[in-house]
Design an enzyme around this catalytic site. Sequence first.
Site, PDB file in Angstrom:
ATOM      1  N   GLY A  26     -15.669  77.935 -54.451  1.00  0.00           N
ATOM      2  CA  GLY A  26     -14.324  77.522 -54.074  1.00  0.00           C
ATOM      3  C   GLY A  26     -14.085  76.025 -54.064  1.00  0.00           C
ATOM      4  O   GLY A  26     -12.999  75.577 -53.710  1.00  0.00           O
ATOM      5  N   TYR A  51     -13.960  78.762 -66.255  1.00  0.00           N
ATOM      6  CA  TYR A  51     -12.803  79.650 -66.335  1.00  0.00           C
ATOM      7  C   TYR A  51     -11.878  79.234 -67.488  1.00  0.00           C
ATOM      8  O   TYR A  51     -10.654  79.236 -67.359  1.00  0.00           O
ATOM      9  CB  TYR A  51     -12.035  79.698 -65.003  1.00  0.00           C
ATOM     10  CG  TYR A  51     -12.929  80.049 -63.826  1.00  0.00           C
ATOM     11  CD1 TYR A  51     -13.482  81.314 -63.708  1.00  0.00           C
ATOM     12  CD2 TYR A  51     -13.246  79.099 -62.851  1.00  0.00           C
ATOM     13  CE1 TYR A  51     -14.319  81.637 -62.642  1.00  0.00           C
ATOM     14  CE2 TYR A  51     -14.082  79.413 -61.781  1.00  0.00           C
ATOM     15  CZ  TYR A  51     -14.621  80.680 -61.687  1.00  0.00           C
ATOM     16  OH  TYR A  51     -15.448  80.991 -60.633  1.00  0.00           O
ATOM     17  N   GLU A  53     -22.431  79.360 -53.712  1.00  0.00           N
ATOM     18  CA  GLU A  53     -22.302  79.986 -55.041  1.00  0.00           C
ATOM     19  C   GLU A  53     -21.241  79.209 -55.810  1.00  0.00           C
ATOM     20  O   GLU A  53     -20.074  79.567 -55.795  1.00  0.00           O
ATOM     21  CB  GLU A  53     -21.823  81.429 -54.926  1.00  0.00           C
ATOM     22  CG  GLU A  53     -22.682  82.340 -54.105  1.00  0.00           C
ATOM     23  CD  GLU A  53     -21.974  83.676 -53.821  1.00  0.00           C
ATOM     24  OE1 GLU A  53     -22.648  84.566 -53.310  1.00  0.00           O
ATOM     25  OE2 GLU A  53     -20.778  83.815 -54.107  1.00  0.00           O
ATOM     26  N   GLY A  75     -19.189  77.757 -58.871  1.00  0.00           N
ATOM     27  CA  GLY A  75     -18.825  78.045 -60.257  1.00  0.00           C
ATOM     28  C   GLY A  75     -18.056  76.884 -60.860  1.00  0.00           C
ATOM     29  O   GLY A  75     -18.585  76.045 -61.574  1.00  0.00           O
ATOM     30  N   ARG A  76     -16.769  76.827 -60.508  1.00  0.00           N
ATOM     31  CA  ARG A  76     -15.864  75.852 -61.121  1.00  0.00           C
ATOM     32  C   ARG A  76     -16.387  74.413 -61.031  1.00  0.00           C
ATOM     33  O   ARG A  76     -16.413  73.684 -62.020  1.00  0.00           O
ATOM     34  CB  ARG A  76     -14.501  75.914 -60.407  1.00  0.00           C
ATOM     35  CG  ARG A  76     -13.419  75.049 -61.047  1.00  0.00           C
ATOM     36  CD  ARG A  76     -12.136  75.085 -60.206  1.00  0.00           C
ATOM     37  NE  ARG A  76     -11.741  76.424 -59.867  1.00  0.00           N
ATOM     38  CZ  ARG A  76     -11.046  77.244 -60.652  1.00  0.00           C
ATOM     39  NH1 ARG A  76     -10.640  76.814 -61.831  1.00  0.00           N
ATOM     40  NH2 ARG A  76     -10.751  78.468 -60.263  1.00  0.00           N
ATOM     41  N   CYS A  90       2.970  83.761 -80.350  1.00  0.00           N
ATOM     42  CA  CYS A  90       4.408  84.025 -80.432  1.00  0.00           C
ATOM     43  C   CYS A  90       4.960  84.383 -79.060  1.00  0.00           C
ATOM     44  O   CYS A  90       5.562  85.445 -78.883  1.00  0.00           O
ATOM     45  CB  CYS A  90       4.658  85.156 -81.413  1.00  0.00           C
ATOM     46  SG  CYS A  90       3.986  84.798 -83.030  1.00  0.00           S
TER      47      CYS A  90
HETATM   48  C1  LIG Z   1     -18.048  86.098 -54.871  1.00  0.00           C
HETATM   49  C2  LIG Z   1     -17.802  84.821 -55.577  1.00  0.00           C
HETATM   50  N1  LIG Z   1     -18.672  83.807 -55.419  1.00  0.00           N
HETATM   51  C3  LIG Z   1     -18.511  82.624 -56.049  1.00  0.00           C
HETATM   52  C4  LIG Z   1     -17.424  82.407 -56.900  1.00  0.00           C
HETATM   53  C5  LIG Z   1     -17.290  81.084 -57.575  1.00  0.00           C
HETATM   54  O1  LIG Z   1     -16.208  80.398 -57.083  1.00  0.00           O
HETATM   55  P1  LIG Z   1     -15.841  78.964 -57.647  1.00  0.00           P
HETATM   56  O2  LIG Z   1     -15.812  79.042 -59.114  1.00  0.00           O
HETATM   57  O3  LIG Z   1     -14.509  78.709 -57.045  1.00  0.00           O
HETATM   58  O4  LIG Z   1     -16.888  78.013 -57.146  1.00  0.00           O
HETATM   59  C6  LIG Z   1     -16.479  83.427 -57.070  1.00  0.00           C
HETATM   60  C7  LIG Z   1     -15.314  83.220 -57.917  1.00  0.00           C
HETATM   61  O5  LIG Z   1     -14.407  83.987 -58.011  1.00  0.00           O
HETATM   62  C8  LIG Z   1     -16.687  84.673 -56.408  1.00  0.00           C
HETATM   63  O6  LIG Z   1     -15.824  85.692 -56.561  1.00  0.00           O
END
Ligand SMILES: Cc1ncc(COP(=O)(O)O)c(C=O)c1O
Length: 404
Positions: free
Chosen positions: A231, A376, A269, A271-272, A347
């Site tokens: 997040g 993403y 965890e 990601g982004r 289109c």
């Molecule tokens: C369970 C869980 N963990 C971690 C993430 C990664 O989140 P972020 O990309 O916002 O760091 C997500 C993203 O949807 C998720 O669903």
Amino acid sequence: MITINKSAVETYLEQNNESEPVCAYVYDLDHLKQHAQTIKNSLPDFCELYYAVKANPAEQILQTLEPIVDGFEVASIGEINKVDELSEKPMLFGGPGKKDHEIIEAMERNVDYLNVESVHELNRMAYLAEQAQVKIPVLLRVNLSTNVSDSHIRMSGVPTQFGIDERDIPDVIVKALTYEQIEIKGFHFHAMSNNLDADAHLRFVEMVIEKALAWREHYDLEAPIIDIGGGIGINYWDTSNPFDWDMLAKGLSTFQAKYNNKNLTLFLEIGRYMTAGCGSYVSEVLDVKSNHGEHFAVLRGGSHHLRLPAAWKMSHPFRIHSVEEWRYPFERPGILNTEVTVAGELCTPNDVLVRKEYVDRLRAGDIMVFEYAGAYGWTISHHDFLSHPHPEHVFVMNNEINKV
Ligand SMILES: Cc1ncc(COP(=O)(O)O)c(C=O)c1O
């Protein structure tokens, strides 16, 4: 703070000799490695850094992160397979809607932790584990009762399909304790996406630590893991004002000191925030035109390759790579010192990556570089709508280009 190393894109463009208009995702793996290492080094010992594979599951990305992260957060058998091929590090299997065969396969593959998203899922896991005569280590995913963030995508603190209502957690703990096959390893609190406020994030973390400790104490659980999810945001609207990672890392160190004797491991965890800055979507301007008093640039590419700005109804951050060469014997369309909407080749009027943003100059044949597209980006886009060719996927490391 994330800094963009522009050289990977420039390296690719210098070496590109295709006759077709440019359209590529370019990933700077040196940048990714350095950024991931900086994140890892900043975290106190009681934190474990997991990479949320859904943000970008490309093999080269996973390979680059593998030596640095402590584990991987996966959300499907497909993601488990991708990680399994190149790592023996722990996997945490989350996400709603796990199928029986996914739970069974996760057990067989020794996935280290499974999230429990509902009572029914707990019952199914216990049932399947009993048949297989194994134990499943689980984290109970909590959907908090109170709102935890101002970020515009929330999974917790509001009604969603995610996790177990906080008010039901006591009953679920009691139920889980009746199952010999279920081992409660901790609690999972992933709650939001793209949070830009480090202070708010720390308040969220402290709150969930307190909640987890209270449940542990009340039910006499060991449950050392508190998963605070991901997040951490990218400020797509003002890249000069990024999420204050240092503040978050320092705050986590303070929590380590505060909860020193509590036998706690905090899982992140990410990601982004891990991969967004290492990737750029690079696309050539095919046409520049005006109608109804507004200017439009049309790209070789669009939201079928980079869906994020259309999904979030925002202008994606960009820069313009000017190309002096012009291949036709007639006038080159372009605009100067004005606002432009940048659309794709689809289109539909929804195929827009940039809406009414100022440019000094933009001409057909110039190349737009959409930065912060490494998370993403490709993976959430509807690639085959209109059946245009896919972009090249280019991975740059040590100035060497590897195209897929
Ligand atoms: C369970 C869980 N963990 C971690 C993430 C990664 O989140 P972020 O990309 O916002 O760091 C997500 C993203 O949807 C998720 O669903």
